[in-house]
Design a protein around this motif. Structure first.
Motif, PDB file in Angstrom:
ATOM      1  N   GLU A   8       0.599  -1.197  -0.178  1.00  0.00           N
ATOM      2  CA  GLU A   8      -0.098   0.021   0.002  1.00  0.00           C
ATOM      3  C   GLU A   8       0.835   1.532  -0.080  1.00  0.00           C
ATOM      4  O   GLU A   8       0.558   2.286  -0.772  1.00  0.00           O
ATOM      5  N   GLU A  54       1.037   4.042  -2.868  1.00  0.00           N
ATOM      6  CA  GLU A  54       1.064   5.454  -2.504  1.00  0.00           C
ATOM      7  C   GLU A  54       1.998   6.282  -3.184  1.00  0.00           C
ATOM      8  O   GLU A  54       1.692   7.451  -3.379  1.00  0.00           O
ATOM      9  N   SER A  66      -3.844   4.377  -5.234  1.00  0.00           N
ATOM     10  CA  SER A  66      -4.273   3.653  -3.929  1.00  0.00           C
ATOM     11  C   SER A  66      -4.639   2.309  -4.218  1.00  0.00           C
ATOM     12  O   SER A  66      -5.589   1.779  -5.002  1.00  0.00           O
TER      13      SER A  66
END
Length: 325
Positions: A79, A83, A88
C-alpha cells in the motif's frame, strides 16, 4: 455503474488486514481489562494493577510481532509503495470487487462484460486485447485478482477514468517494434484454452486473433493469408505456436508480390502451400482480366462509328438533293 456501487458498499471487508488487526487489538484490550479488574485484594491495588498491565503488554508484543511473516510479504508495504506512485491499492481492490465473480476470486465473463461496458469499449476490440496484455492475463474473458491489481499498478491507474485515460498511451506503446512483437506473441498464448491444455489455436480463433492483433498496422498480405486459411485447401485444423510466430517474420521479410519467397528457407510447410495457392490465384485473376479485355475489344470493334469518308459521301448526296429543288 449502479450495480458496482451496490456490490462495493463495503469492499474493505474482503481485504481482511485492517479488520484482523482491530480484532486482535480489541481482544488484547479485553484481556488487559479482565486482568486489571479481576484482582480481589484491595490492600495492594497499585501493585496488582501494574503487574497485570505489564503482563498484558508483554503478551500483546508476543502476539502481534509475528502477524505478517516476511516471506509472505507485507500488504501495508504494498500500500505504501502504491501510494508512493500516486495510486491507492485500496481503490484498485475496490474496483476489482465491483466486477469479481461471487464464487471465484476473479473477474469472469459476465463481470468482464460489465467492466468493458463501464470503460465504454467493446470486449472484442483491440483496446481490450492491449489492456489484457498490460495485465498479463493468462486466459480470455478472465482477470484474476493478482492480474488486475498488478496490471492497474503497471499502467498507473486506480479507477475507471484512470484506465480510460491510459488507452492512448498503451496504443502508442503497442506500435513500437519490440512492444508489438511481445503483444503478438502474448496474443497466441491468450487465445489458448489453458484449462483444456491446448497447444495450438483453433483455426477460426486464430483468424479472428490475427485480424485483431494487426488492427493498427495490417500487412498487405494479411487478408490473402486469412482467405487461404478460411478456404483451407490443406485441411488446417489448428495453428501451432511456431506458425503463429513465424507469420510475423513472414510479413516483415517477404514482399507483397511474394517474389523473394524461397521454399529452401526454413519456413513452415503451410507457408509453402499458401504461396502456391496465392500465386495460382493471381495467375487466374490475370487470365480473367485478359479475357475481359479481349471481350471489350471485340465489342468495341463491332460497334465502330461511321468513318469520315462515309460521312462526307452522305453529306454530298444531301447537298445534291437540296440543290435539285
Amino acid at each position: 455503474m449502479g450495480q458496482c456501487v451496490t456490490k462495493c458498499k463495503n469492499p474493505t471487508s474482503s481485504l481482511g488486514s485492517k479488520s484482523g488487526d482491530k480484532e486482535t487489538g480489541s481482544k488484547s484490550h479485553k484481556k488487559g481489562g479482565g486482568a486489571g479488574g479481576g484482582g480481589g485484594h484491595k490492600e495492594e491495588p497499585s501493585t496488582l494493577g501494574s503487574k497485570a498491565f505489564n503482563d498484558t503488554k508483554a503478551m500483546e508484543v508476543d502476539v502481534e510481532t509475528p502477524v505478517i511473516p516476511t516471506a509472505m510479504g507485507d500488504p501495508r508495504k504494498d500500500e505504501r509503495s502504491a501510494e508512493a506512485d500516486g495510486l491507492s491499492l485500496l481503490r484498485i481492490e475496490e474496483l476489482f470487487c465491483c466486477y469479481k465473480d461471487e464464487l471465484e476470486d476473479a473477474i469472469l465473463e459476465e463481470g468482464m462484460e460489465s467492466f468493458c461496458n463501464d470503460l465504454c469499449v467493446d470486449p472484442a476490440e483491440f483496446r481490450v486485447l492491449v489492456l489484457a496484455w498490460k495485465f498479463q492475463a493468462a486466459t480470455m474473458c478472465k482477470f484474476t485478482r493478482k492480474e488486475f491489481v498488478e496490471g492497474c499498478r503497471a499502467i498507473q491507474a486506480d479507477s475507471l477514468e484512470g484506465i480510460c485515460s491510459r488507452f492512448s498511451c498503451m496504443l502508442l506503446e503497442a506500435q513500437g517494434e519490440d512492444s508489438f512483437r511481445d503483444l503478438y506473441r502474448f496474443t497466441f498464448q491468450f487465445g489458448l484454452d489453458a484449462e483444456e491444455g491446448q497447444r495450438s489455436l483453433q483455426r477460426d480463433i486464430a483468424i479472428a486473433l490475427w485480424r485483431l492483433v494487426f488492427t493498427q498496422n495490417s500487412p498487405s498480405i494479411l487478408e490473402r493469408w486469412l482467405d487461404f486459411l478460411a478456404e483451407n485447401p490443406s485441411g488446417v485444423r489448428g495453428i501451432s505456436r511456431d506458425t503463429w510466430n513465424m507469420f510475423l517474420n513472414f510479413t516483415q521479410a517477404i514482399g507483397p508480390d511474394l517474389s523473394n519467397y524461397s521454399e529452401d528457407e526454413a519456413w513452415p510447410s503451410l507457408f509453402d502451400t499458401f504461396v502456391e495457392w496465392e500465386m495460382e490465384r493471381r495467375k487466374k485473376e490475370e487470365e480473367e482480366e485478359e479475357r475481359r479485355a479481349e471481350e471489350e475489344k471485340r465489342c468495341t470493334g463491332t460497334e465502330t462509328p461511321p468513318s469520315t469518308d462515309r460521312l462526307e459521301t452522305e453529306g454530298g448526296r444531301g447537298s445534291q438533293t437540296w440543290g435539285g429543288h
